[in-house]
Motif scaffolding. Structure first.
Motif, PDB file in Angstrom:
ATOM      1  N   VAL A  70       0.854  -1.186   0.000  1.00  0.00           N
ATOM      2  CA  VAL A  70       0.000   0.000   0.000  1.00  0.00           C
ATOM      3  C   VAL A  70       0.892   1.239   0.000  1.00  0.00           C
ATOM      4  CG1 VAL A  70      -1.649   1.311   1.416  1.00  0.00           C
ATOM      5  CG2 VAL A  70      -1.883  -1.187   1.197  1.00  0.00           C
ATOM      6  N   PRO A  71       0.617   2.224  -0.853  1.00  0.00           N
ATOM      7  CA  PRO A  71       1.396   3.470  -0.802  1.00  0.00           C
ATOM      8  C   PRO A  71       1.297   4.107   0.580  1.00  0.00           C
ATOM      9  CG  PRO A  71       0.070   3.368  -2.813  1.00  0.00           C
ATOM     10  CD  PRO A  71      -0.382   2.237  -1.937  1.00  0.00           C
ATOM     11  N   PRO A  72       2.378   4.687   1.080  1.00  0.00           N
ATOM     12  CA  PRO A  72       3.627   5.059   0.397  1.00  0.00           C
ATOM     13  C   PRO A  72       4.724   4.000   0.472  1.00  0.00           C
ATOM     14  CG  PRO A  72       3.587   6.025   2.572  1.00  0.00           C
ATOM     15  CD  PRO A  72       2.303   5.286   2.427  1.00  0.00           C
ATOM     16  N   GLY A  73       4.382   2.742   0.708  1.00  0.00           N
ATOM     17  CA  GLY A  73       5.399   1.708   0.807  1.00  0.00           C
ATOM     18  C   GLY A  73       5.944   1.584   2.212  1.00  0.00           C
ATOM     19  N   ILE A  74       7.225   1.236   2.314  1.00  0.00           N
ATOM     20  CA  ILE A  74       7.872   1.047   3.618  1.00  0.00           C
ATOM     21  C   ILE A  74       8.560   2.352   3.997  1.00  0.00           C
ATOM     22  CG2 ILE A  74       9.642  -0.239   4.880  1.00  0.00           C
ATOM     23  CD1 ILE A  74       9.004  -2.606   2.998  1.00  0.00           C
ATOM     24  N   VAL A  75       8.069   2.976   5.060  1.00  0.00           N
ATOM     25  CA  VAL A  75       8.519   4.321   5.435  1.00  0.00           C
ATOM     26  C   VAL A  75       8.645   4.411   6.952  1.00  0.00           C
ATOM     27  CG1 VAL A  75       7.484   5.442   3.425  1.00  0.00           C
ATOM     28  CG2 VAL A  75       6.116   5.144   5.513  1.00  0.00           C
ATOM     29  N   PRO A  76       9.325   5.447   7.478  1.00  0.00           N
ATOM     30  CA  PRO A  76       9.339   5.662   8.930  1.00  0.00           C
ATOM     31  C   PRO A  76       7.920   5.836   9.473  1.00  0.00           C
ATOM     32  CG  PRO A  76      11.033   6.977   7.881  1.00  0.00           C
ATOM     33  CD  PRO A  76      10.199   6.397   6.768  1.00  0.00           C
ATOM     34  N   LEU A  77       7.697   5.420  10.704  1.00  0.00           N
ATOM     35  CA  LEU A  77       6.361   5.386  11.284  1.00  0.00           C
ATOM     36  C   LEU A  77       5.539   6.648  11.064  1.00  0.00           C
ATOM     37  CD1 LEU A  77       7.237   2.718  12.631  1.00  0.00           C
ATOM     38  CD2 LEU A  77       6.195   3.542  14.737  1.00  0.00           C
ATOM     39  N   PRO A  78       6.063   7.834  11.370  1.00  0.00           N
ATOM     40  CA  PRO A  78       5.209   9.020  11.275  1.00  0.00           C
ATOM     41  C   PRO A  78       4.764   9.366   9.859  1.00  0.00           C
ATOM     42  CG  PRO A  78       7.134   9.448  12.647  1.00  0.00           C
ATOM     43  CD  PRO A  78       7.384   8.165  11.923  1.00  0.00           C
ATOM     44  N   LEU A  79       5.412   8.780   8.844  1.00  0.00           N
ATOM     45  CA  LEU A  79       5.124   9.153   7.466  1.00  0.00           C
ATOM     46  C   LEU A  79       4.098   8.244   6.801  1.00  0.00           C
ATOM     47  CD1 LEU A  79       8.680  10.125   6.161  1.00  0.00           C
ATOM     48  CD2 LEU A  79       6.899  11.566   7.183  1.00  0.00           C
ATOM     49  N   TRP A  80       3.589   7.229   7.539  1.00  0.00           N
ATOM     50  CA  TRP A  80       2.576   6.355   6.938  1.00  0.00           C
ATOM     51  C   TRP A  80       1.189   6.962   7.195  1.00  0.00           C
ATOM     52  CZ3 TRP A  80      -1.778   3.459   7.383  1.00  0.00           C
ATOM     53  CH2 TRP A  80      -2.015   2.525   6.355  1.00  0.00           C
ATOM     54  N   HIS A  81       0.583   7.493   6.124  1.00  0.00           N
ATOM     55  CA  HIS A  81      -0.764   8.098   6.192  1.00  0.00           C
ATOM     56  C   HIS A  81      -0.893   9.025   7.402  1.00  0.00           C
ATOM     57  CE1 HIS A  81      -2.970   5.309   3.221  1.00  0.00           C
ATOM     58  NE2 HIS A  81      -1.675   5.114   3.085  1.00  0.00           N
ATOM     59  N   PRO A  82      -0.037  10.034   7.483  1.00  0.00           N
ATOM     60  CA  PRO A  82      -0.042  10.901   8.672  1.00  0.00           C
ATOM     61  C   PRO A  82      -1.346  11.681   8.794  1.00  0.00           C
ATOM     62  CG  PRO A  82       1.311  11.854   6.938  1.00  0.00           C
ATOM     63  CD  PRO A  82       0.960  10.476   6.478  1.00  0.00           C
ATOM     64  N   ASP A  83      -1.689  11.945  10.023  1.00  0.00           N
ATOM     65  CA  ASP A  83      -2.875  12.737  10.357  1.00  0.00           C
ATOM     66  C   ASP A  83      -2.414  13.860  11.278  1.00  0.00           C
ATOM     67  OD1 ASP A  83      -5.215  13.853  11.171  1.00  0.00           O
ATOM     68  OD2 ASP A  83      -6.215  11.968  11.669  1.00  0.00           O
ATOM     69  N   PRO A  84      -1.982  15.003  10.706  1.00  0.00           N
ATOM     70  CA  PRO A  84      -1.388  16.064  11.527  1.00  0.00           C
ATOM     71  C   PRO A  84      -2.313  16.563  12.626  1.00  0.00           C
ATOM     72  CG  PRO A  84      -1.011  16.477   9.186  1.00  0.00           C
ATOM     73  CD  PRO A  84      -1.986  15.336   9.277  1.00  0.00           C
ATOM     74  N   GLU A  85      -3.623  16.524  12.393  1.00  0.00           N
ATOM     75  CA  GLU A  85      -4.545  17.035  13.400  1.00  0.00           C
ATOM     76  C   GLU A  85      -4.608  16.135  14.630  1.00  0.00           C
ATOM     77  OE1 GLU A  85      -8.334  17.779  11.733  1.00  0.00           O
ATOM     78  OE2 GLU A  85      -7.627  19.299  10.323  1.00  0.00           O
ATOM     79  N   ARG A  86      -4.394  14.838  14.425  1.00  0.00           N
ATOM     80  CA  ARG A  86      -4.504  13.890  15.537  1.00  0.00           C
ATOM     81  C   ARG A  86      -3.158  13.423  16.051  1.00  0.00           C
ATOM     82  NH1 ARG A  86      -9.503   9.715  14.469  1.00  0.00           N
ATOM     83  NH2 ARG A  86     -10.900  11.113  13.388  1.00  0.00           N
ATOM     84  N   ASP A  87      -2.125  13.523  15.232  1.00  0.00           N
ATOM     85  CA  ASP A  87      -0.859  12.865  15.540  1.00  0.00           C
ATOM     86  C   ASP A  87       0.286  13.869  15.635  1.00  0.00           C
ATOM     87  OD1 ASP A  87       1.204  11.155  15.932  1.00  0.00           O
ATOM     88  OD2 ASP A  87       1.171  10.285  13.925  1.00  0.00           O
ATOM     89  N   PRO A  88       0.644  14.305  16.839  1.00  0.00           N
ATOM     90  CA  PRO A  88       1.747  15.254  16.992  1.00  0.00           C
ATOM     91  C   PRO A  88       3.117  14.657  16.699  1.00  0.00           C
ATOM     92  CG  PRO A  88       1.007  14.508  19.130  1.00  0.00           C
ATOM     93  CD  PRO A  88       0.045  13.943  18.124  1.00  0.00           C
ATOM     94  N   THR A  89       3.199  13.318  16.588  1.00  0.00           N
ATOM     95  CA  THR A  89       4.488  12.672  16.358  1.00  0.00           C
ATOM     96  C   THR A  89       4.960  12.806  14.917  1.00  0.00           C
ATOM     97  OG1 THR A  89       3.456  10.541  15.879  1.00  0.00           O
ATOM     98  CG2 THR A  89       4.050  10.982  18.166  1.00  0.00           C
TER      99      THR A  89
END
Length: 275
Positions: free
Chosen positions: A235-254
């Motif tokens: 599934v896009p974006p592939g294998i990435v660092p944790l915070p970069l997988w389908h980030p939700d800036p409003e919910r996820d400060p990390t």
């Protein structure tokens, strides 16, 4: 389990620190002891990144479960799950319609006992005190056959679980054992720690300060992690660092400073058509 530091599963008991209960402490839960808190504070002293990793991974779990619900998945198998608290799978999925079904698997008997108590009365979730390295045994358990419909897609969640398994135990074969039993349209979601000087330093300092025994941690880079998805559609974006997988800036400060997270995530779909 982002950074396990206790003895082997089930060896510590309630009077000694438990990885799962320390994670509960870092996540703001209430299912831990004074000993867990003290040990967790010692661990954070030599590895201040570790509580951040635990919280980052729990935020990721929420994003993954919401994504999979959006793909129509209503069945989850969470291996090496730890305690079903503080936003675990069944809690995130509670709002789905029809209700999602969740099977947690962890071979620490103390964790399983707490897990069974926490899930008492929940007909859509169960906790198995089994070794997740035995997929045939897990999936043939009565709890699994009650909850899971093999004709419908299942999501296998392996969040930080495979990094506790050496290559000699064939972690890729363990994953393949689950996926063989799952129909097309099923998913694998996993996270895995990679080589990182901060984690290595924390391990070294932990040993030098003689806090107690700890699990071995088998670190694998993204190239090695990719092998777990052989035969799957990433599934896009592939294998990435944790915070970069389908980030939700409003919910996820990390989302800030993703380079500080030496853990990668990937989600893959078993190809084929689903009726």
């Amino acid at each position: 389990m982002a950074f396990p530091m206790q003895a082997g599963p089930g060896e510590n008991g309630v009077d000694l620190p438990s990885t799962a209960r320390m994670h509960d402490y870092w996540l703001g839960g209430s299912h831990h002891t004074e000993g867990d808190r003290a040990f967790a504070d010692h661990l954070a002293m030599v590895g201040p990144l570790i509580p951040y990793l635990v919280r980052t991974q729990r935020a990721l779990l929420r994003r993954i479960v919401r994504y999979l619900l959006g793909q129509g998945v209503r069945q989850f198998v969470d291996i090496g799950s730890g305690l079903p608290t503080c936003g675990q799978v069944h809690e995130v999925a509670e709002g789905s319609d029809p209700p999602a079904r969740v099977l947690y698997v962890d071979n620490d008997p103390e964790v399983a006992a707490d897990g069974e108590d926490l899930l008492a009365g929940n007909d859509n979730a169960a906790f198995l005190a089994l070794d997740f390295r035995e997929p045939d045994r897990v999936l043939s358990d009565p709890a699994a056959t009650r909850l899971l419909d093999p004709q419908q897609p299942v999501a296998l969640l392996a969040l930080a679980a495979l990094q506790m398994i050496p290559d000699s135990d064939d972690p890729a074969g363990v994953v393949a054992g689950y996926l063989r039993a799952m129909c097309p349209g099923s998913y694998l979601a996993l996270t895995h720690s990679g080589p990182d000087p901060q984690l290595a330093y924390a391990c070294e300092m932990f040993d030098q300060m003689k806090f107690g025994p700890r699990h071995a941690l088998y670190l694998r880079d993204p190239v090695a992690v990719q092998l777990f998805f052989t035969g799957l559609e990433l599934v896009p974006p592939g294998i990435v660092p944790l915070p970069l997988w389908h980030p939700d800036p409003e919910r996820d400060p990390t989302l800030q400073n993703p380079g500080q997270v030496p853990v990668h995530v990937g989600v893959g779909r078993k190809p084929g058509f689903v009726d």
